[in-house]
Motif scaffolding. Structure first.
Motif, PDB file in Angstrom:
ATOM      1  N   LYS A  58     -30.405   6.439 -15.852  1.00 22.74           N
ATOM      2  CA  LYS A  58     -28.917   6.908 -15.648  1.00 22.74           C
ATOM      3  C   LYS A  58     -28.267   7.379 -16.811  1.00 22.74           C
ATOM      4  O   LYS A  58     -27.144   7.906 -17.065  1.00 22.74           O
ATOM      5  CB  LYS A  58     -27.954   5.614 -15.144  1.00 22.74           C
ATOM      6  CG  LYS A  58     -28.083   5.127 -13.768  1.00 22.74           C
ATOM      7  CD  LYS A  58     -27.226   4.116 -13.213  1.00 22.74           C
ATOM      8  CE  LYS A  58     -25.777   4.434 -13.638  1.00 22.74           C
ATOM      9  NZ  LYS A  58     -25.073   4.847 -12.451  1.00 22.74           N
ATOM     10  N   SER A 145     -24.515   2.407  -9.001  1.00 16.80           N
ATOM     11  CA  SER A 145     -24.420   3.666  -8.199  1.00 16.80           C
ATOM     12  C   SER A 145     -25.491   4.389  -8.770  1.00 16.80           C
ATOM     13  O   SER A 145     -25.960   4.780 -10.003  1.00 16.80           O
ATOM     14  CB  SER A 145     -22.993   4.317  -8.373  1.00 16.80           C
ATOM     15  OG  SER A 145     -22.554   4.456  -9.551  1.00 16.80           O
ATOM     16  N   ASN A 147     -26.438   7.484 -10.030  1.00 14.96           N
ATOM     17  CA  ASN A 147     -25.750   8.813 -10.456  1.00 14.96           C
ATOM     18  C   ASN A 147     -26.080   8.732 -12.049  1.00 14.96           C
ATOM     19  O   ASN A 147     -26.250   7.628 -12.421  1.00 14.96           O
ATOM     20  CB  ASN A 147     -24.487   8.997  -9.993  1.00 14.96           C
ATOM     21  CG  ASN A 147     -23.644   7.886 -10.732  1.00 14.96           C
ATOM     22  OD1 ASN A 147     -23.469   7.069  -9.669  1.00 14.96           O
ATOM     23  ND2 ASN A 147     -23.010   7.814 -11.838  1.00 14.96           N
ATOM     24  N   SER A 153     -20.125   9.315  -8.218  1.00 13.32           N
ATOM     25  CA  SER A 153     -21.328   8.452  -7.338  1.00 13.32           C
ATOM     26  C   SER A 153     -21.711   9.168  -6.240  1.00 13.32           C
ATOM     27  O   SER A 153     -21.035   9.921  -5.691  1.00 13.32           O
ATOM     28  CB  SER A 153     -20.503   7.137  -7.016  1.00 13.32           C
ATOM     29  OG  SER A 153     -20.226   6.194  -8.224  1.00 13.32           O
ATOM     30  N   HIS A 235     -15.038   8.665 -16.323  1.00 15.42           N
ATOM     31  CA  HIS A 235     -15.919   7.845 -15.190  1.00 15.42           C
ATOM     32  C   HIS A 235     -15.881   8.591 -13.652  1.00 15.42           C
ATOM     33  O   HIS A 235     -14.793   9.274 -13.508  1.00 15.42           O
ATOM     34  CB  HIS A 235     -15.797   6.389 -14.846  1.00 15.42           C
ATOM     35  CG  HIS A 235     -16.717   5.568 -14.798  1.00 15.42           C
ATOM     36  ND1 HIS A 235     -17.222   4.583 -15.648  1.00 15.42           N
ATOM     37  CD2 HIS A 235     -17.965   5.730 -14.148  1.00 15.42           C
ATOM     38  CE1 HIS A 235     -18.237   3.975 -15.458  1.00 15.42           C
ATOM     39  NE2 HIS A 235     -18.792   4.523 -14.272  1.00 15.42           N
ATOM     40  N   TYR A 236     -17.010   8.481 -13.079  1.00 12.26           N
ATOM     41  CA  TYR A 236     -16.620   8.915 -11.605  1.00 12.26           C
ATOM     42  C   TYR A 236     -16.376  10.440 -11.570  1.00 12.26           C
ATOM     43  O   TYR A 236     -15.443  10.896 -10.726  1.00 12.26           O
ATOM     44  CB  TYR A 236     -15.812   8.367 -10.860  1.00 12.26           C
ATOM     45  CG  TYR A 236     -15.786   6.740 -10.916  1.00 12.26           C
ATOM     46  CD1 TYR A 236     -17.017   6.079 -10.436  1.00 12.26           C
ATOM     47  CD2 TYR A 236     -14.924   6.076 -11.509  1.00 12.26           C
ATOM     48  CE1 TYR A 236     -17.053   4.630 -10.497  1.00 12.26           C
ATOM     49  CE2 TYR A 236     -15.130   4.564 -11.566  1.00 12.26           C
ATOM     50  CZ  TYR A 236     -16.201   4.093 -11.008  1.00 12.26           C
ATOM     51  OH  TYR A 236     -16.255   2.623 -11.359  1.00 12.26           O
TER      52      TYR A 236
HETATM   53 MG    MG Z   1     -21.226   3.814 -11.382  1.00 15.03          MG
END
Ligand code: MG
Ligand code: TXA
Length: 333
Positions: A58, A145, A147, A153, A235-236
């Motif tokens: 990741k 997650s 990703n 995600s 994030h995300y």
């Molecule tokens: Mg995550």
């Protein structure tokens, strides 16, 4: 490395496919699998070398701890040094489901999982494939997650392939994940309990069971970075710069189009339907559950379409949209 890509029945997963994935986990490999929230990137949580492979795959900083997925309360308690009454009450009400509980860790939980901290995050997922995999593996499964760190995600198997295919040994494809947003994370080592990440289990639902919960506030993460490092900052997020606009501000979209930019606009069905050169417009439903289920797929689609800017029309400021506001705010940083 060639990834083994296995389509699996989301409701009645084929035992031979689950056994094959479980064997990969027991041998220290990485398996991407569906949960009811998003796809996870799983490894045997009790195998430090396997867990380190998750961080490498990741590009995740080692200070960000992982959620451990277990089959039931009993298996959760094997990893917890203490099991507060609030943990028991919430687990009885919401497990299996999209609620993660932060509790004191036992020594058998590797430092790689907890980032060296005194607590461990645990959840029993509700997806039949995830549950079958945990049971077949016979070990708890660490799974963030699936990703690259800070990216969106994955809610579809193809999102996992696009982000991580190199590093994954096996991918169980059970179609779209129904929930679409990562689990609610609650710290029950303190009183009142503390909401660390909003999700589909809402604060009011938690408070019904355990009384007052210290509410999530966007600033909390910056004041106390060590509390839940994964809650910090961007994030995300899609790769394309993203801006959020108030419901009445479609003018921003028009302005960017006038400047000759290609724009992706994520909005609601009732806003005036316009079709303009340079504009890719996607709509999500006005109901929070359905919106959550489609949000990441829509952002993945706009990201992949090569637009220069993503504009998201914000949903109402009500509590039922709390988790969605949280993810959109982080995506826009
Ligand atoms: Mg995550
Ligand atoms: O829905 C989900 O929770 C998905 C699926 C795969 O289960 N998993 C997921 O994992 O979202 P991840 O790693 O992307 O997010 C885990 C979050 C991070 O914000 C992390 O900082 C926090 O949980 N976390 C993990 N362990 C913690 C701990 N001991 N104390 C506080 N926060 C913790």
């Amino acid at each position: 490395m060639t990834i083994a890509f296995l389509p699996v029945d989301p409701d009645r997963p084929e035992p031979d496919l689950i056994d094959r994935a479980a064997e990969v986990l027991r041998r220290g490999g990485l398996v991407a699998f569906p949960t009811e929230t998003v796809y996870g990137l799983g490894a045997n949580a009790l195998d430090p070398a396997a867990v380190r492979r998750i961080f490498a795959a990741k590009g995740r900083p080692a200070f960000n701890p992982l959620i451990v997925h277990v089959a039931d309360i009993e298996q959760a308690r094997e990893l917890a040094a203490d099991w507060p009454a609030a943990a028991q009450a919430l687990a009885e009400r919401f497990w299996p489901g999209s609620l993660t509980l932060v509790v004191p860790r036992r020594a058998i939980v590797p430092d790689e999982i907890t980032a060296g901290g005194p607590t461990v995050a645990l959840r029993v997922p509700a997806h039949p494939v995830a549950l079958a995999l945990i049971r077949a593996a016979g070990v708890p499964i660490a799974a963030p997650s699936a990703n690259r760190s800070t990216h969106l995600s994955p809610t579809r198997a193809r999102h996992v392939l696009a982000s991580l295919s190199e590093a994954v040994d096996l991918l169980l494809d059970a179609g779209p994940t129904p929930g679409g947003l990562e689990s609610t994370v609650v710290d029950v080592t303190c009183t009142p309990a503390r909401l660390l990440r909003p999700g589909l289990v809402a604060p009011a639902q938690l408070e019904e069971i355990i009384g007052p919960v210290e509410q999530f506030s966007p600033a909390a993460g910056t004041e106390e970075p060590r509390r839940s490092p994964g809650l910090l900052g961007r994030h995300y997020a899609p790769r394309t710069p993203l801006e959020c606009v108030a419901p009445s501000e479609s003018a921003r979209v028009a302005e960017l189009l006038r400047q000759g930019r290609r724009v992706g606009w994520l909005t609601f069905p009732e806003s005036p339907a316009v079709s303009l050169p340079g504009l890719l417009r996607l709509e999500l439903p006005c109901e929070p559950g359905a919106y959550a289920a489609g949000l990441y797929a829509a952002l993945h689609e706009l990201d992949a379409a090569g637009v220069e800017r993503i504009i998201v029309t914000l949903p109402p400021p009500d509590e039922e949209w709390l988790a969605i506001h949280d993810r959109l705010r982080r995506a826009a940083l």
